[in-house]
Design an enzyme around this catalytic site. Structure first.
Site, PDB file in Angstrom:
ATOM      1  N   HIS A  13       0.880  -1.176   0.000  1.00 39.92           N
ATOM      2  CA  HIS A  13       0.000   0.000   0.000  1.00 39.92           C
ATOM      3  C   HIS A  13       0.913   1.220   0.000  1.00 39.92           C
ATOM      4  O   HIS A  13       2.091   1.132   0.346  1.00 39.92           O
ATOM      5  CB  HIS A  13      -0.928   0.024   1.219  1.00 39.92           C
ATOM      6  CG  HIS A  13      -0.205  -0.027   2.533  1.00 39.92           C
ATOM      7  ND1 HIS A  13       0.227   1.090   3.187  1.00 39.92           N
ATOM      8  CD2 HIS A  13       0.206  -1.078   3.280  1.00 39.92           C
ATOM      9  CE1 HIS A  13       0.841   0.745   4.303  1.00 39.92           C
ATOM     10  NE2 HIS A  13       0.859  -0.577   4.380  1.00 39.92           N
ATOM     11  N   LYS A  38      -6.322   6.574  -3.741  1.00 40.83           N
ATOM     12  CA  LYS A  38      -5.637   6.790  -2.465  1.00 40.83           C
ATOM     13  C   LYS A  38      -4.955   5.517  -1.974  1.00 40.83           C
ATOM     14  O   LYS A  38      -5.515   4.441  -2.061  1.00 40.83           O
ATOM     15  CB  LYS A  38      -6.647   7.269  -1.411  1.00 40.83           C
ATOM     16  CG  LYS A  38      -6.481   8.729  -1.053  1.00 40.83           C
ATOM     17  CD  LYS A  38      -7.359   9.127   0.096  1.00 40.83           C
ATOM     18  CE  LYS A  38      -6.722  10.333   0.775  1.00 40.83           C
ATOM     19  NZ  LYS A  38      -7.465  10.782   1.928  1.00 40.83           N
ATOM     20  N   GLY A 183       0.646  -0.327  15.699  1.00 42.09           N
ATOM     21  CA  GLY A 183      -0.178   0.013  14.535  1.00 42.09           C
ATOM     22  C   GLY A 183      -1.433  -0.843  14.510  1.00 42.09           C
ATOM     23  O   GLY A 183      -2.543  -0.353  14.262  1.00 42.09           O
ATOM     24  N   GLY A 308       4.271   4.211  10.126  1.00 46.14           N
ATOM     25  CA  GLY A 308       2.931   4.781  10.031  1.00 46.14           C
ATOM     26  C   GLY A 308       2.452   5.425  11.320  1.00 46.14           C
ATOM     27  O   GLY A 308       1.747   6.443  11.292  1.00 46.14           O
ATOM     28  N   ASN A 312       1.078  10.070  13.844  1.00 46.73           N
ATOM     29  CA  ASN A 312       0.214  10.495  14.953  1.00 46.73           C
ATOM     30  C   ASN A 312       0.813  11.767  15.564  1.00 46.73           C
ATOM     31  O   ASN A 312       1.723  11.725  16.401  1.00 46.73           O
ATOM     32  CB  ASN A 312       0.086   9.376  15.988  1.00 46.73           C
ATOM     33  CG  ASN A 312      -0.984   9.674  17.023  1.00 46.73           C
ATOM     34  OD1 ASN A 312      -0.968  10.711  17.683  1.00 46.73           O
ATOM     35  ND2 ASN A 312      -1.937   8.774  17.166  1.00 46.73           N
ATOM     36  N   ASP A 336       4.477   4.209   5.009  1.00 47.28           N
ATOM     37  CA  ASP A 336       5.176   3.275   4.123  1.00 47.28           C
ATOM     38  C   ASP A 336       5.648   3.911   2.815  1.00 47.28           C
ATOM     39  O   ASP A 336       6.627   3.439   2.214  1.00 47.28           O
ATOM     40  CB  ASP A 336       4.294   2.060   3.823  1.00 47.28           C
ATOM     41  CG  ASP A 336       4.558   0.941   4.815  1.00 47.28           C
ATOM     42  OD1 ASP A 336       5.176   1.210   5.864  1.00 47.28           O
ATOM     43  OD2 ASP A 336       4.152  -0.207   4.548  1.00 47.28           O
ATOM     44  N   ALA A 418      -0.760  18.602   2.573  1.00 47.01           N
ATOM     45  CA  ALA A 418      -0.523  19.730   1.671  1.00 47.01           C
ATOM     46  C   ALA A 418       0.249  20.787   2.451  1.00 47.01           C
ATOM     47  O   ALA A 418      -0.155  21.166   3.544  1.00 47.01           O
ATOM     48  CB  ALA A 418      -1.841  20.287   1.195  1.00 47.01           C
ATOM     49  N   ARG A 497      -2.616  21.599  14.787  1.00 48.44           N
ATOM     50  CA  ARG A 497      -1.582  20.784  14.108  1.00 48.44           C
ATOM     51  C   ARG A 497      -0.904  21.702  13.091  1.00 48.44           C
ATOM     52  O   ARG A 497      -1.365  21.856  11.981  1.00 48.44           O
ATOM     53  CB  ARG A 497      -2.233  19.584  13.430  1.00 48.44           C
ATOM     54  CG  ARG A 497      -1.257  18.686  12.702  1.00 48.44           C
ATOM     55  CD  ARG A 497      -1.891  17.369  12.321  1.00 48.44           C
ATOM     56  NE  ARG A 497      -3.145  17.501  11.615  1.00 48.44           N
ATOM     57  CZ  ARG A 497      -3.264  17.708  10.301  1.00 48.44           C
ATOM     58  NH1 ARG A 497      -2.177  17.797   9.554  1.00 48.44           N
ATOM     59  NH2 ARG A 497      -4.445  17.813   9.733  1.00 48.44           N
ATOM     60  N   THR A 528      -5.662  23.591   4.050  1.00 46.78           N
ATOM     61  CA  THR A 528      -6.115  22.197   3.950  1.00 46.78           C
ATOM     62  C   THR A 528      -5.748  21.682   2.559  1.00 46.78           C
ATOM     63  O   THR A 528      -5.504  22.456   1.642  1.00 46.78           O
ATOM     64  CB  THR A 528      -7.628  22.078   4.243  1.00 46.78           C
ATOM     65  OG1 THR A 528      -8.006  20.707   4.252  1.00 46.78           O
ATOM     66  CG2 THR A 528      -8.458  22.820   3.219  1.00 46.78           C
TER      67      THR A 528
END
Ligand SMILES: [Fe+2]
Length: 588
Positions: A13, A38, A183, A308, A312, A336, A418, A497, A528
């Protein structure tokens, strides 16, 4: 001398490719940006094609191909694990082994086809998955020596790696093996809460609304070990023996203790929210335990994180502020997809022994489109547009007027966020802007916050324990006095964030925000990703145009062109009205 390395990552993936020449990164991109699916799995044909084109080379000039995992290592463990499960879950176990065998065989075949295309001269390297993750952070970090922590669902058979990076080398200290996986823990409870695998970031956002009242009970899911590692209480899970949603990843014992699973179309109640908060608190507790041990073991002040779980961003802030580490580095593609980068650098430094020479300071490693290409598209599509003297000024004025602005400039970002190349921008000072952007463009769940881009020089005025965070990978508390200044980008728990924007690495975006600061007194814009729900971030001008016209964006600043739909947002007392930008020519 061997100098050109093609990295290939994320075959199962999040497929990706990157190319390095003389140790310098030339290009890096995820396959999903081309295929528009995606988390695109499989061989990253289009990403490879782009990397070669960006470098101006043919496959014949590739010296090494670095693949992000070892197809054989760990496979024996998987076979043995599923053979043992065969009597209980024969169809799943047999299907899993057939699928895994096919996938590995096909990857090997495609790698050799690529090698043949280059005349057979390139050498293929299979880099262990967690070493590729670790190298993706350490080998492009500014540190000569660092502790390295890799956290993901599952590599070959490893889920967590504690390592030390010294110069060109990366040495493992401890490993945690499957099924003891943070995970998988987070993913299983995410699934129990009615979200898909891959939606862990939504649960992290949801956690802010709740209280960790189930933390004490959830501690029974994980055992912390004295050697800095951990183990899961597998009685609570079934992810390691069978697949599935709702009834799949957690066991009846979990359901008996924490209640029935939520279906995705059911409403969220306080219990779900408190469970999300408890899960997040549990993850942080376990990761801080590992990190503190790693600090003691390595004695290093520097920490590099990957895998992955390193996406967080709430956890990352805790690592930055709640451990003895002084400096933390995470590159933007910690998941990944980033393993193509790590595999390539691992080969360059750890295998070939070349000295360190590159620090990743920004995320702009993908395709770029010229003004001529954009102009041709606008003409072809019969779009009315304006030419901007200064796209930064034009966009800043549009945002200050309360418009939702598509911002398409420069090279595509590497990674899931982005960061000012393919962004949708809005005014963070307007309390209604979260609802407006959600209603007209993003259609996201109400509980998910929007993030700010902030000029790095001003971060200390707004955020607690401020330090540069250029990839939106840490969530900071917003200083109480600053919260009402930027209500659209402050989460319910008073956090943000943030992406810090450097004048050095993205001067155009920096100028745009600085111009907005001059207009509105705030060095911050809402940022965004330029996409609609469920799609990857746009790559080409045509995709940007399609997304612009298919949503309620008001204006698009693309290269030196501006398109305005002419819709007037409602007046707001503090808004500075006025014409848009310094437009030189009106065409079309
Ligand atoms: Fe991984």
């Amino acid at each position: 001398m061997s100098t050109i390395i093609l990295g290939i990552g994320g075959y199962s993936h999040d497929a990706s490719a990157c190319l390095i020449r003389y140790g310098r990164l030339i290009a890096a991109v995820e396959e999903e940006r081309f295929t528009r699916l995606k988390h695109q799995p499989g061989f990253p044909h289009k990403a490879i094609e782009y990397c070669l084109k960006e470098a101006g080379i043919t496959p014949r000039e590739i010296d090494h191909i670095a693949f992000y995992m070892h197809p054989i290592r760990g496979f024996g463990n998987r076979i043995w694990h599923h053979v043992r499960q065969m009597p209980r879950f024969p169809i799943y176990s047999a299907g899993y082994l057939v699928e895994q065998s096919y996938r590995r065989g096909w990857a090997w075949f495609e790698l050799n086809q690529l090698r043949k295309l280059g005349g057979g001269r390139a050498r293929i390297h299979f880099v262990e998955h967690h070493l590729a993750h670790g190298a993706s952070s350490f080998h492009v970090s500014p540190f000569d020596c660092a502790a390295v922590l890799v956290l993901d669902g599952l590599g070959e058979w490893t889920t967590t790696t504690l390592a030390i990076g010294e110069g060109t080398q990366l040495r493992k200290l401890r490993e945690v093996k499957y099924p003891h996986s943070l995970g998988a823990l987070y993913g299983s409870v995410t699934n129990h809460l009615g979200f898909k695998t891959g939606d862990e970031y939504k649960v992290m956002g949801l956690a802010s609304f709740g209280r960790p009242i189930y933390l004490q009970e959830m501690r029974d899911l994980v055992r912390l070990r004295d050697d800095g590692t951990f183990g899961l209480n597998t009685d609570y899970f079934t992810f390691h023996v069978q697949p599935g949603r709702y009834e799949g990843y957690v066991s009846q014992m979990f359901v008996g203790r924490f209640g029935p699973p939520r279906k995705s179309d059911e409403s969220l109640d306080q219990k779900h929210v408190d469970m999300a908060a408890s899960l997040q608190a549990l993850l942080e507790e376990v990761v801080l335990h590992i990190a503190r041990y790693l600090h003691t073991e390595t004695g290093s002040e520097n920490l590099c994180i990957a895998g992955g779980v390193a996406l967080n961003s709430v956890m990352n802030y805790r690592l930055a502020t709640g451990t003895p580490f002084q400096n933390i580095y995470i590159q933007p593609t910690a998941n990944d997809a980033g393993t193509s980068l790590g595999a390539a650098y691992y080969v360059y430094h750890a295998i070939l022994g070349h000295p360190r020479c590159f620090v990743m300071e920004h995320a702009y490693w993908g395709p770029e489109y010229t003004d001529d290409q954009i102009h041709a598209l606008l003409e072809e599509c019969k779009v009315s547009y304006s030419i901007c003297n200064d796209p930064a000024d034009v966009a800043a004025r549009l945002v200050a007027e309360g418009k939702i602005v598509g911002w398409f400039q420069g090279r595509l970002e590497w990674g899931p966020r982005a960061l000012g190349s393919r962004s949708i921008l809005a005014d963070p000072t307007r309390p209604d802007m979260t609802d407006v952007v959600n209603k007209y463009v993003k259609h996201r769940e109400d509980f998910r916050p929007f993030a700010p881009s902030v000029l790095e020089e001003y971060g200390d005025e707004y955020f607690v324990n401020y330090h540069p965070s250029p990839y939106m990978l840490e969530v900071f508390p917003v200083k109480p006095a600053a919260r009402q200044k930027i209500p659209a980008v402050v989460h319910v728990d008073g956090t943000s964030r943030i992406q810090t924007v450097s004048r050095k690495t993205n001067p155009l975006y920096w100028r745009m925000i600085d111009r907005f600061r001059q207009l509105k007194g705030v060095p911050i814009v809402l940022n965004t990703s330029f996409n609609v729900r469920g799609e990857p971030i746009v790559n080409t001008p045509r995709e940007a145009l399609r997304c612009f016209y298919a949503t309620g964006m008001d204006a698009l600043v693309i290269g030196r062109y501006m398109i305005d739909k002419g819709w007037q947002p409602p007046e707001e007392g503090s808004l500075e009205p006025g014409a848009v930008g310094e437009l030189e020519v009106l065409v079309g």
